[in-house]
Motif scaffolding. Structure first.
Motif, PDB file in Angstrom:
ATOM      1  N   ILE A  61      50.021 -35.038   7.626  1.00 24.20           N
ATOM      2  CA  ILE A  61      50.683 -33.941   8.362  1.00 24.20           C
ATOM      3  C   ILE A  61      50.500 -34.081   9.877  1.00 24.20           C
ATOM      4  O   ILE A  61      49.570 -34.740  10.336  1.00 24.20           O
ATOM      5  CB  ILE A  61      50.157 -32.566   7.889  1.00 24.20           C
ATOM      6  CG1 ILE A  61      48.646 -32.459   8.045  1.00 24.20           C
ATOM      7  CG2 ILE A  61      50.581 -32.306   6.445  1.00 24.20           C
ATOM      8  CD1 ILE A  61      48.094 -31.064   7.786  1.00 24.20           C
ATOM      9  N   GLU A  96      45.207 -36.234  14.088  1.00 24.99           N
ATOM     10  CA  GLU A  96      44.013 -36.590  14.841  1.00 24.99           C
ATOM     11  C   GLU A  96      43.624 -35.511  15.863  1.00 24.99           C
ATOM     12  O   GLU A  96      42.446 -35.242  16.068  1.00 24.99           O
ATOM     13  CB  GLU A  96      44.326 -37.901  15.571  1.00 24.99           C
ATOM     14  CG  GLU A  96      43.160 -38.603  16.132  1.00 24.99           C
ATOM     15  CD  GLU A  96      43.582 -39.882  16.875  1.00 24.99           C
ATOM     16  OE1 GLU A  96      44.774 -40.244  16.841  1.00 24.99           O
ATOM     17  OE2 GLU A  96      42.704 -40.487  17.498  1.00 24.99           O
ATOM     18  N   SER A 110      56.833 -37.933  12.676  1.00 21.88           N
ATOM     19  CA  SER A 110      57.952 -38.491  13.435  1.00 21.88           C
ATOM     20  C   SER A 110      58.840 -39.375  12.560  1.00 21.88           C
ATOM     21  O   SER A 110      58.387 -39.937  11.554  1.00 21.88           O
ATOM     22  CB  SER A 110      57.403 -39.308  14.600  1.00 21.88           C
ATOM     23  OG  SER A 110      56.608 -40.359  14.091  1.00 21.88           O
ATOM     24  N   LEU A 129      60.903 -35.054   8.816  1.00 19.51           N
ATOM     25  CA  LEU A 129      60.782 -35.770  10.086  1.00 19.51           C
ATOM     26  C   LEU A 129      61.284 -34.938  11.266  1.00 19.51           C
ATOM     27  O   LEU A 129      61.215 -33.722  11.239  1.00 19.51           O
ATOM     28  CB  LEU A 129      61.491 -37.121   9.965  1.00 19.51           C
ATOM     29  CG  LEU A 129      61.073 -37.941   8.724  1.00 19.51           C
ATOM     30  CD1 LEU A 129      61.898 -39.199   8.584  1.00 19.51           C
ATOM     31  CD2 LEU A 129      59.589 -38.270   8.743  1.00 19.51           C
ATOM     32  N   GLU A 133      64.490 -36.109  20.634  1.00 20.67           N
ATOM     33  CA  GLU A 133      63.624 -34.952  20.437  1.00 20.67           C
ATOM     34  C   GLU A 133      62.622 -34.897  21.586  1.00 20.67           C
ATOM     35  O   GLU A 133      61.856 -35.828  21.800  1.00 20.67           O
ATOM     36  CB  GLU A 133      62.894 -35.144  19.100  1.00 20.67           C
ATOM     37  CG  GLU A 133      62.208 -33.926  18.613  1.00 20.67           C
ATOM     38  CD  GLU A 133      61.529 -34.158  17.269  1.00 20.67           C
ATOM     39  OE1 GLU A 133      61.013 -35.267  17.027  1.00 20.67           O
ATOM     40  OE2 GLU A 133      61.513 -33.228  16.460  1.00 20.67           O
TER      41      GLU A 133
HETATM   42  P1  NAP Z   1      53.476 -38.828  13.953  1.00 23.57           P
HETATM   43  O1  NAP Z   1      52.981 -39.669  15.033  1.00 23.57           O
HETATM   44  O2  NAP Z   1      54.480 -39.387  13.033  1.00 23.57           O
HETATM   45  O3  NAP Z   1      52.188 -38.313  13.173  1.00 23.57           O
HETATM   46  C1  NAP Z   1      52.261 -37.548  12.002  1.00 23.57           C
HETATM   47  C2  NAP Z   1      51.060 -37.869  11.144  1.00 23.57           C
HETATM   48  O4  NAP Z   1      51.129 -39.214  10.671  1.00 23.57           O
HETATM   49  C3  NAP Z   1      49.729 -37.760  11.874  1.00 23.57           C
HETATM   50  O5  NAP Z   1      48.755 -37.303  10.980  1.00 23.57           O
HETATM   51  C4  NAP Z   1      49.475 -39.214  12.253  1.00 23.57           C
HETATM   52  O6  NAP Z   1      48.145 -39.501  12.554  1.00 23.57           O
HETATM   53  C5  NAP Z   1      49.954 -39.929  11.028  1.00 23.57           C
HETATM   54  N1  NAP Z   1      50.326 -41.330  11.201  1.00 23.57           N
HETATM   55  C6  NAP Z   1      50.556 -42.027  12.337  1.00 23.57           C
HETATM   56  N2  NAP Z   1      50.907 -43.295  12.061  1.00 23.57           N
HETATM   57  C7  NAP Z   1      50.898 -43.409  10.701  1.00 23.57           C
HETATM   58  C8  NAP Z   1      51.178 -44.486   9.796  1.00 23.57           C
HETATM   59  N3  NAP Z   1      51.567 -45.681  10.222  1.00 23.57           N
HETATM   60  N4  NAP Z   1      51.081 -44.238   8.470  1.00 23.57           N
HETATM   61  C9  NAP Z   1      50.718 -43.022   8.009  1.00 23.57           C
HETATM   62  N5  NAP Z   1      50.440 -41.985   8.825  1.00 23.57           N
HETATM   63  C10 NAP Z   1      50.535 -42.173  10.155  1.00 23.57           C
HETATM   64  O7  NAP Z   1      54.121 -37.501  14.493  1.00 23.57           O
HETATM   65  P2  NAP Z   1      53.575 -36.574  15.645  1.00 23.57           P
HETATM   66  O8  NAP Z   1      54.116 -37.082  16.919  1.00 23.57           O
HETATM   67  O9  NAP Z   1      52.138 -36.341  15.534  1.00 23.57           O
HETATM   68  O10 NAP Z   1      54.293 -35.214  15.214  1.00 23.57           O
HETATM   69  C11 NAP Z   1      55.495 -34.797  15.753  1.00 23.57           C
HETATM   70  C12 NAP Z   1      56.663 -35.192  14.890  1.00 23.57           C
HETATM   71  O11 NAP Z   1      56.599 -34.561  13.616  1.00 23.57           O
HETATM   72  C13 NAP Z   1      57.959 -34.740  15.479  1.00 23.57           C
HETATM   73  O12 NAP Z   1      58.914 -35.783  15.447  1.00 23.57           O
HETATM   74  C14 NAP Z   1      58.398 -33.588  14.617  1.00 23.57           C
HETATM   75  O13 NAP Z   1      59.752 -33.341  14.588  1.00 23.57           O
HETATM   76  C15 NAP Z   1      57.846 -33.957  13.305  1.00 23.57           C
HETATM   77  N6  NAP Z   1      57.664 -32.788  12.464  1.00 23.57           N
HETATM   78  C16 NAP Z   1      58.508 -32.588  11.407  1.00 23.57           C
HETATM   79  C17 NAP Z   1      58.395 -31.476  10.585  1.00 23.57           C
HETATM   80  C18 NAP Z   1      59.312 -31.256   9.430  1.00 23.57           C
HETATM   81  O14 NAP Z   1      59.020 -30.424   8.568  1.00 23.57           O
HETATM   82  N7  NAP Z   1      60.416 -31.941   9.323  1.00 23.57           N
HETATM   83  C19 NAP Z   1      57.385 -30.554  10.834  1.00 23.57           C
HETATM   84  C20 NAP Z   1      56.533 -30.769  11.913  1.00 23.57           C
HETATM   85  C21 NAP Z   1      56.692 -31.906  12.710  1.00 23.57           C
HETATM   86  P3  NAP Z   1      47.624 -39.200  14.063  1.00 23.57           P
HETATM   87  O15 NAP Z   1      47.390 -37.744  14.117  1.00 23.57           O
HETATM   88  O16 NAP Z   1      46.387 -39.948  14.242  1.00 23.57           O
HETATM   89  O17 NAP Z   1      48.682 -39.667  15.010  1.00 23.57           O
END
Ligand code: NAP
Ligand code: MG
Length: 475
Positions: A155, A184, A234, A256, A386
């Protein structure tokens, strides 16, 4: 402008501890990964040190979840599972103030949002899904739908507790066990949820919560003994996970990013629409996947609406997340702030007109003043990418067809909004906009009974409602 005296919530309520450990097999244990420091984004101070999972810890947590699945949880009647899930819901309510303050400290969101939205909605998800646990045979997935097994869940940081609830509640209701990795920068409320799960006396291993960075998420989703992966984050990471899982038997849902259109017609009640626009983009500092980040206004009312919007946005108070009067809190991390600044500069560079509220900002911490771009064209980055911050891009249209074409001109498709007096036009628009959720004359309303999820690059699968159960059942 009203003058407000400070009304800070006491941070003592958060019961902040200097150290937090991961939750695996029913115990709080020291992870063998490199510990992380979580920061209060409003002050940049370190809040606590959190132990993280190594690859070996991920494996232990998955094994614990497998044992709990095989021996206890998958065999337990739904009526019994429901009791545990109800208990979690009740304990979230009992500890709601603590959770709200802790969430605002760790994430930076205003206390009025964590108190009135995040925490009550998290409890509502457990209540709602507890109700399904013994009624799955009536959910429309056959007379005896089976769970999938061990769910690996990852998440993001924007709704740390709420996203954990969205993931854990349906998984448990359907009879699966869980290993969840919080983000994190915001691990704390998930670990208090782990305490609640222990308090609720769930059998060891049914829920495991393992903090860490992206690599921990990666080793969780790659683990061969995980049956189902649920990811919110993301689009870039979603694509990596989808490629990783291709050809395996793991079931996958992805929630996403988004670039939602909020469409205002000339017959809309404009004052009400202004409130919805503000809620759509400035709620949670705009760190919302379904944020109404592209405002599409009918040309004939564009000037009037923009004027009203600037007046309203000027009144938003930006600052201390723990102050009950704060409307817009801190940006979650320096990294995110830099990303917002970079995209805003690109908007100016590409010729959009920038207006930024002149509200005072705190000297410390990560803050960004509410910003509205007008004269935005569809080709600009601020109309396509975004921003995930308190920045609105305003475009105009003349006809309903043009509104639909512009709304759908995006690789995403998570949510949309329509503002009009005409019911028939709401339905006409809702049928044509490719978005998982369409709000009319409101925005950012969440309810566990309503399925939530995307089209196209916003992902696939639904969370919430009867439809959301499908992601956790072998149908
Ligand atoms: P992110 O970088 O994709 O991180 C999301 C989660 O994935 C974090 O726990 C992250 O760990 C982990 N992660 C990173 N790389 C990974 C990998 N290779 N394999 C598995 N997990 C991995 O996203 P973010 O920037 O933190 O969050 C913002 C994004 O989430 C935005 O694009 C937003 O639109 C999206 N979002 C979507 C929804 C929905 O319901 N559609 C809801 C909320 C947010 P770390 O914390 O260590 O980076
Ligand atoms: Mg933090």
């Amino acid at each position: 402008m009203w003058e407000y005296a400070p009304a800070p919530e006491s941070r003592d309520i958060a019961n902040l501890k200097p150290n937090y450990r991961m939750f695996s097999d029913g115990q709080f244990v020291e992870g063998t990964g490199e510990p992380l420091k979580t920061v209060n984004p409003a002050t940049e101070e370190v809040l606590a040190e959190v132990s993280t999972a190594s690859t070996a810890d991920v494996d232990k947590a998955v094994k614990a979840a497998r044992r709990a699945y095989d021996r206890v949880w998958s065999k337990m009647p739904g009526t019994e599972r429901a009791k545990y899930i109800y208990r979690i819901a009740r304990l979230i309510q009992e500890r709601s103030r603590e959770l709200a303050v802790l969430e605002s400290l760790d994430n930076g969101k205003p206390i009025k949002e964590s108190r009135d939205v995040d925490v009550p909605t998290a409890a509502a998800h457990f209540f709602y899904h507890a109700g399904w646990a013994d009624k799955l045979s009536y959910a429309g997935y056959g007379p005896d739908p089976r769970p999938l097994g061990v769910a690996g869940q990852v998440i993001p940081w924007n709704f740390p507790l709420l996203m954990a609830a969205w993931k854990i509640a349906p998984a448990l209701a359907c009879g699966n066990t869980v290993v969840l990795k919080p983000a994190e920068t915001t691990p704390l409320t998930a670990l208090v949820l782990a305490e609640i799960i222990q308090q609720a006396d769930l059998p060891p291993g049914v829920v495991n919560i393992i903090p860490g960075a992206g690599d921990v998420g990666a080793s969780l989703v790659e683990h061969p003994d995980v049956n189902k992966v649920a990811f919110t984050g993301s689009t870039d990471v979603g694509k990596i996970i989808q490629r990783e899982l291709a050809g395996t038997r793991k079931k996958l849902t992805l929630e996403l990013g988004g670039k939602a259109a909020n469409v205002v017609f000339d017959d809309a009640p404009l004052d009400q629409a202004v409130e919805g626009i503000v809620n759509g983009i400035f709620f949670n500092q705009g760190h919302v996947c379904c944020a109404g980040s592209r405002l599409l206004v009918q040309e004939s009312v564009a000037d009037e609406l923009l004027e009203k919007l600037r007046v309203r946005v000027s009144t938003l108070r930006v600052g201390d997340p723990l102050d009950k009067n704060t409307d817009v809190g801190a940006i979650n991390s320096r990294e995110q702030l830099t990303k917002i600044q970079e995209l805003v500069e690109s908007g100016e560079g590409e010729g959009a007109s920038r207006w930024t509220s002149s509200c005072p900002l705190p000297d410390k911490g990560f803050f960004f003043a509410p910003t509205v771009f007008s004269n935005v064209s569809q080709a600009m980055r601020i109309a396509r990418e975004e921003i995930f911050g308190p920045v609105l891009s305003v475009l105009t249209f003349r006809t309903p067809d043009e509104a639909v074409a512009k709304a759908n001109n995006t690789p995403y498709g998570l949510s949309a909004g329509v503002w009009t007096e005409k019911g028939s036009r709401i339905l006409w628009m809702a049928q044509r906009m490719r978005a998982g959720v369409v709000w009319s004359n409101t925005f950012n309303r969440f309810d566990p009974t309503a399925p939530f999820g995307g089209y196209q690059e916003s992902g696939f699968g639904r969370e919430g409602g009867r439809t959301g159960l499908e992601a956790y059942l072998d149908v």
